[in-house]
Design a protein around this motif. Structure first.
Motif, PDB file in Angstrom:
ATOM      1  N   ARG A 109       0.834  -1.204   0.000  1.00  0.00           N
ATOM      2  CA  ARG A 109       0.000   0.000   0.000  1.00  0.00           C
ATOM      3  C   ARG A 109       0.865   1.248   0.000  1.00  0.00           C
ATOM      4  O   ARG A 109       1.968   1.246   0.550  1.00  0.00           O
ATOM      5  CB  ARG A 109      -0.884   0.020   1.236  1.00  0.00           C
ATOM      6  N   LEU A 110       0.345   2.298  -0.564  1.00  0.00           N
ATOM      7  CA  LEU A 110       1.036   3.584  -0.500  1.00  0.00           C
ATOM      8  C   LEU A 110       0.980   4.097   0.937  1.00  0.00           C
ATOM      9  O   LEU A 110      -0.045   3.985   1.605  1.00  0.00           O
ATOM     10  CB  LEU A 110       0.366   4.603  -1.421  1.00  0.00           C
ATOM     11  N   THR A 111       2.061   4.667   1.380  1.00  0.00           N
ATOM     12  CA  THR A 111       2.109   5.249   2.716  1.00  0.00           C
ATOM     13  C   THR A 111       1.742   6.722   2.640  1.00  0.00           C
ATOM     14  O   THR A 111       1.671   7.308   1.544  1.00  0.00           O
ATOM     15  CB  THR A 111       3.519   5.120   3.317  1.00  0.00           C
ATOM     16  N   HIS A 112       1.551   7.311   3.798  1.00  0.00           N
ATOM     17  CA  HIS A 112       1.273   8.743   3.837  1.00  0.00           C
ATOM     18  C   HIS A 112       2.457   9.506   3.244  1.00  0.00           C
ATOM     19  O   HIS A 112       2.264  10.472   2.507  1.00  0.00           O
ATOM     20  CB  HIS A 112       0.997   9.167   5.277  1.00  0.00           C
ATOM     21  N   GLU A 113       3.673   9.056   3.533  1.00  0.00           N
ATOM     22  CA  GLU A 113       4.860   9.707   2.964  1.00  0.00           C
ATOM     23  C   GLU A 113       4.880   9.574   1.443  1.00  0.00           C
ATOM     24  O   GLU A 113       5.235  10.520   0.742  1.00  0.00           O
ATOM     25  CB  GLU A 113       6.139   9.129   3.574  1.00  0.00           C
ATOM     26  N   ASP A 114       4.502   8.417   0.909  1.00  0.00           N
ATOM     27  CA  ASP A 114       4.400   8.252  -0.546  1.00  0.00           C
ATOM     28  C   ASP A 114       3.432   9.282  -1.112  1.00  0.00           C
ATOM     29  O   ASP A 114       3.709   9.928  -2.139  1.00  0.00           O
ATOM     30  CB  ASP A 114       3.881   6.857  -0.922  1.00  0.00           C
ATOM     31  N   ARG A 115       2.301   9.431  -0.450  1.00  0.00           N
ATOM     32  CA  ARG A 115       1.288  10.382  -0.924  1.00  0.00           C
ATOM     33  C   ARG A 115       1.792  11.821  -0.843  1.00  0.00           C
ATOM     34  O   ARG A 115       1.504  12.639  -1.712  1.00  0.00           O
ATOM     35  CB  ARG A 115      -0.010  10.188  -0.151  1.00  0.00           C
ATOM     36  N   ARG A 116       2.554  12.126   0.184  1.00  0.00           N
ATOM     37  CA  ARG A 116       3.154  13.467   0.272  1.00  0.00           C
ATOM     38  C   ARG A 116       4.129  13.699  -0.882  1.00  0.00           C
ATOM     39  O   ARG A 116       4.167  14.791  -1.454  1.00  0.00           O
ATOM     40  CB  ARG A 116       3.869  13.634   1.606  1.00  0.00           C
ATOM     41  N   GLN A 117       4.900  12.683  -1.212  1.00  0.00           N
ATOM     42  CA  GLN A 117       5.838  12.810  -2.321  1.00  0.00           C
ATOM     43  C   GLN A 117       5.109  12.949  -3.651  1.00  0.00           C
ATOM     44  O   GLN A 117       5.540  13.714  -4.521  1.00  0.00           O
ATOM     45  CB  GLN A 117       6.791  11.618  -2.352  1.00  0.00           C
ATOM     46  N   ILE A 118       4.007  12.236  -3.812  1.00  0.00           N
ATOM     47  CA  ILE A 118       3.202  12.377  -5.033  1.00  0.00           C
ATOM     48  C   ILE A 118       2.689  13.811  -5.138  1.00  0.00           C
ATOM     49  O   ILE A 118       2.809  14.445  -6.190  1.00  0.00           O
ATOM     50  CB  ILE A 118       2.036  11.370  -5.050  1.00  0.00           C
ATOM     51  N   ALA A 119       2.122  14.334  -4.054  1.00  0.00           N
ATOM     52  CA  ALA A 119       1.578  15.696  -4.074  1.00  0.00           C
ATOM     53  C   ALA A 119       2.672  16.717  -4.392  1.00  0.00           C
ATOM     54  O   ALA A 119       2.477  17.606  -5.234  1.00  0.00           O
ATOM     55  CB  ALA A 119       0.917  16.019  -2.735  1.00  0.00           C
ATOM     56  N   ALA A 120       3.819  16.600  -3.748  1.00  0.00           N
ATOM     57  CA  ALA A 120       4.912  17.542  -3.979  1.00  0.00           C
ATOM     58  C   ALA A 120       5.420  17.439  -5.419  1.00  0.00           C
ATOM     59  O   ALA A 120       5.696  18.456  -6.066  1.00  0.00           O
ATOM     60  CB  ALA A 120       6.058  17.283  -2.999  1.00  0.00           C
TER      61      ALA A 120
END
Length: 69
Positions: A5-16
């Motif tokens: 699963r994607l982690t919250h950090e992965d999602r932060r990196q996607i957004a950035a």
């Protein structure tokens, strides 16, 4: 890491990365994920031109009860 699963950090990196103008393929390479994972994540948890990591994490956690956010 594919399949995990994607982690919250992965999602932060996607957004950035999206804010920096990177495409899905480049984001996927940087995260070591398939491009389709990134495109589905943004389609499922974002709005056109507006992907937010915190909102995406919350939505993902609601869809997968019992999974820590």
């Amino acid at each position: 890491m594919p399949g995990a699963r994607l982690t919250h950090e992965d999602r932060r990196q996607i957004a950035a990365s999206l804010d920096d103008g990177l495409g899905y393929a480049e984001i996927a390479r940087r995260l070591g994920r398939p491009t389709s994972t990134i495109s589905r994540e943004v389609a499922r948890n974002g709005e056109p031109g507006d992907y937010r990591a915190d909102r995406a994490q919350y939505a993902a956690a609601r869809r997968a009860p019992g999974v820590a956010s």
